[in-house]
Enzyme design. Structure first.
Site, PDB file in Angstrom:
ATOM      1  N   GLU A  59       4.522  -9.654  -3.817  1.00 39.35           N
ATOM      2  CA  GLU A  59       4.352  -9.402  -2.421  1.00 39.35           C
ATOM      3  C   GLU A  59       5.396 -10.159  -1.469  1.00 39.35           C
ATOM      4  OE1 GLU A  59       2.634  -7.321  -0.850  1.00 39.35           O
ATOM      5  OE2 GLU A  59       1.431  -6.729  -2.663  1.00 39.35           O
ATOM      6  N   TYR A 142       0.213 -10.649   6.879  1.00 45.30           N
ATOM      7  CA  TYR A 142       0.242  -9.638   5.629  1.00 45.30           C
ATOM      8  C   TYR A 142       0.012  -9.872   4.412  1.00 45.30           C
ATOM      9  CZ  TYR A 142       1.924  -6.389   2.203  1.00 45.30           C
ATOM     10  OH  TYR A 142       1.913  -5.865   1.061  1.00 45.30           O
ATOM     11  N   ASP A 160       1.036  -3.839   6.754  1.00 48.25           N
ATOM     12  CA  ASP A 160       2.568  -3.855   6.516  1.00 48.25           C
ATOM     13  C   ASP A 160       3.005  -2.621   7.421  1.00 48.25           C
ATOM     14  OD1 ASP A 160       1.756  -1.730   4.840  1.00 48.25           O
ATOM     15  OD2 ASP A 160       2.878  -2.448   3.452  1.00 48.25           O
ATOM     16  N   CYS A 214       2.749   9.738   3.659  1.00 46.16           N
ATOM     17  CA  CYS A 214       2.860   9.547   4.824  1.00 46.16           C
ATOM     18  C   CYS A 214       4.061   8.858   5.243  1.00 46.16           C
ATOM     19  CB  CYS A 214       1.530   8.911   5.361  1.00 46.16           C
ATOM     20  SG  CYS A 214       1.239   8.957   7.080  1.00 46.16           S
ATOM     21  N   CYS A 221       2.250  16.227   4.552  1.00 49.89           N
ATOM     22  CA  CYS A 221       0.966  16.496   4.948  1.00 49.89           C
ATOM     23  C   CYS A 221       0.184  17.468   4.232  1.00 49.89           C
ATOM     24  CB  CYS A 221       0.758  16.682   6.441  1.00 49.89           C
ATOM     25  SG  CYS A 221       1.502  15.625   7.668  1.00 49.89           S
TER      26      CYS A 221
END
Length: 383
Positions: A59, A142, A160, A214, A221
């Site tokens: 991360e 986050y 995020d 996305c 989509c």
DNA sequence: CAACCGTGGCG
DNA sequence: TCGCCAAGGTT
């Protein structure tokens, strides 16, 4: 926010009910996301572990950095520092070397400090609690949410850029990109979503959807598992959410780099901690004007007590664009007439051996430009 | 809280 | 060539 009467129409009444206020909608989205993730998730090394330390490392590396870039660094880092104790015991230069080329080097120092903190305060085991995680150096809102949700399967929001974009589109929030992630309410939406299923899956699924489907530009989509529940999609505003960010112009600065050879090595200098490339090693730099005159490279070495015989001048500029400024660096080559002072800030590095610490991409580019064969990026010894 | 802090890939 | 951007944290 209590209803004052059924006849009062809220401004957002034409939009969807927020994910945070509509458990049934959150549940539908959670189910579709989980299903999609099980079918389409990328096979990434940090998804093959549940070791909280390994997830923490991933991360941190993924902060503002693409998955494709991180993977190799992640595997090398864990091979070198397999446990939080190993990382805590390491020298900072080793940690910076392992981050060489990744950028944002302060996070390497914070991760190192965080490891020492976890060993000292938590016996080497990351706390499961989000608030406790946030007290560890380098772990902000986050990353705390990401560790809590991914490693410990707790419904802690990890908002995020990807998650912010997905949630903003789902609920039709038209904030500028630089504001949307910090918007109050997004965390509540994320928490509601995670609470509607398995947080470990949903946290990663939301990020993965943002990364693969996305996307900021040209979102797919037609392949989106939650398009049917997406307010931006329904109202044809997907390409306007989030609103494009305004970016300030980047000021430009010019430098001369002194690429100085001593025997079979080259001189590197540790940059002052805290600033740009702080704590990393780079050929000595001095500011200069658009046209490099010999005074500029001379100044680069005079302050450092180096006696140099110049053997070549700059051929062109190395243009290096940072996030918020651009540097143009002219490399001047020379040979030392005496060994450099042993002050500590200067070292002679033999390419092919391990660098003294972190070597930023800028340093590699300058050295390559001057004809010095650069080392491999992992900071290890080249064959 | 806005500014600061890297890099590489892509159109 | 160049602007845009990618799983943020700190001060």
């Amino acid at each position: 926010m209590a209803a004052r009467g059924a006849l009062v129409v809220r401004p957002g009444a034409m939009g969807p009910r927020s994910l945070a206020e509509d458990p049934a909608r959150a549940a539908r989205i959670a189910e579709a996301l989980s299903c999609w993730f099980r079918a389409h998730a990328r096979d990434l090394p940090f998804r093959r572990t549940r070791d909280p330390y390994a997830i923490w490392v991933s991360e941190v590396m993924l902060q503002q950095t693409r998955v494709a870039t991180v993977v190799a660094y992640y595997e090398r880092f864990l091979a070198r520092f397999p446990t939080v104790e190993a990382l805590a015991a390491a020298d900072e230069d080793e940690v910076l070397a392992a981050f060489s080329g990744l950028g944002y080097y302060r996070r390497a120092r914070l991760l190192h400090a965080g490891a020492r903190c976890v060993v000292a305060r938590y016996g080497g085991a990351l706390p499961r609690d989000e608030a406790a995680l946030r007290t560890i150096p380098g772990i902000g809102a986050y990353t705390a949410g990401a560790i809590a949700s991914i490693a410990f399967d707790r419904p802690a929001p990890a908002v995020d850029g990807n998650v912010a974009r997905v949630l903003a589109r789902l609920d039709g929030i038209e904030d500028p990109a630089e504001q949307v992630a910090g918007r109050p309410g997004l965390a509540a939406r994320a928490r509601a979503l995670l609470s509607a299923g398995r947080p470990r899956v949903l946290a990663q699924a939301t990020m993965e959807l943002g990364a693969l489907v996305c996307t900021p530009q040209a979102p797919a989509c037609d392949r989106c598992p939650v398009a049917g529940a997406c307010h931006a999609h329904r109202t044809g505003r997907v390409d306007r959410i989030p609103a494009p960010r305004r970016r300030p112009a980047r000021p430009q600065a010019r430098f001369v780099a002194a690429v100085l050879r001593w025997r079979d090595g080259v001189v590197l200098e540790r940059r002052p901690a805290g600033g740009l490339l702080g704590g990393l090693w780079c050929p000595p730099l001095a500011p200069c004007r658009a046209r490099v005159r010999p005074r500029a490279p001379a100044r680069a070495v005079a302050d450092r007590g180096l006696a140099v015989e110049w053997t070549g001048s700059a051929a062109g500029w190395v243009r290096h664009a940072f996030t918020h400024r651009v540097w143009l660096v002219a490399a001047w080559s020379g040979e030392l007439r005496a060994p450099p002072p042993e002050s500590g800030a200067l070292v002679v590095w033999r390419p092919g051996e391990a660098p003294p610490g972190g070597l930023p991409s800028l340093a590699r580019r300058i050295l390559a430009h001057a004809g010095v064969e650069a080392a491999t990026k992992d900071g290890g010894t080249a064959p």
